[in-house]
Write a protein that holds these residues in place. Structure first.
Motif, PDB file in Angstrom:
ATOM      1  N   ASP A 115      19.201  -0.677  22.696  1.00  0.00           N
ATOM      2  CA  ASP A 115      18.409  -1.431  23.785  1.00  0.00           C
ATOM      3  C   ASP A 115      19.636  -2.163  24.907  1.00  0.00           C
ATOM      4  O   ASP A 115      20.048  -3.076  24.603  1.00  0.00           O
ATOM      5  CB  ASP A 115      17.717  -2.693  23.067  1.00  0.00           C
ATOM      6  N   GLN A 117      20.664  -3.724  27.710  1.00  0.00           N
ATOM      7  CA  GLN A 117      20.200  -4.813  28.860  1.00  0.00           C
ATOM      8  C   GLN A 117      20.869  -4.509  30.168  1.00  0.00           C
ATOM      9  O   GLN A 117      21.855  -3.829  30.470  1.00  0.00           O
ATOM     10  CB  GLN A 117      20.577  -6.109  28.435  1.00  0.00           C
ATOM     11  N   THR A 118      20.111  -5.073  31.259  1.00  0.00           N
ATOM     12  CA  THR A 118      20.317  -4.876  32.645  1.00  0.00           C
ATOM     13  C   THR A 118      21.881  -5.583  32.791  1.00  0.00           C
ATOM     14  O   THR A 118      22.585  -4.759  33.479  1.00  0.00           O
ATOM     15  CB  THR A 118      19.408  -5.465  33.441  1.00  0.00           C
TER      16      THR A 118
END
Length: 144
Positions: A115, A117-118
């Protein structure tokens, strides 16, 4: 001692040391270049990274090159062969180190199960940009 060989080029003041490439140490010369928030020239995430070639090894390679230059008069072919071997070792080590840095960068964002993240992607993009800019600003003298 006078001979036809040129001395090893010395880095120019203000130019990047080509034997040291730190993803977070790159700086742009333009006053208009975008800066990341909180990442001024002396900001906390502008810490130097590892050397492409460790300092001790750089010294040994530079000494080998100097010895090749010094022996040119007595053995021109052997001097050029040694200079070629030094350049080959330096370029191979640069390429290997850059490939490893790229591999590490990729593992941080390419894993489809992670996952990501930006913010992690932004940091990866900045590292790609800084490495690429440093490489683009390195110059190799044209053949004579």
């Amino acid at each position: 001692m006078s001979h036809d060989a040129e001395p090893a080029p010395q880095p120019q003041p203000g130019s990047p040391d080509p034997t040291r490439l730190a993803p977070q140490a790159a700086r742009t010369d333009s006053a208009h270049a975008p800066r990341e928030p909180g990442t001024g020239a002396d900001g906390p995430d502008r810490t130097p990274g590892p050397d492409l070639i460790p300092q001790g090894d750089r010294g040994k390679l530079a000494l080998r090159l100097q010895q090749a230059l010094a022996t040119f008069v007595d053995g021109p072919r052997q001097a050029v062969e040694e200079a070629d071997a030094v350049l080959d070792e330096v370029t191979t080590r640069f390429a290997d180190t850059l490939a490893e840095r790229r591999r590490v960068l990729r593992t941080g964002w390419q894993d489809p199960d992670a996952d990501v993240q930006t913010e992690e992607l932004r940091l990866a993009l900045r590292q790609y940009r800084e490495i690429t800019q440093r490489l683009l600003h390195m110059s190799v003298p044209a053949g004579q």
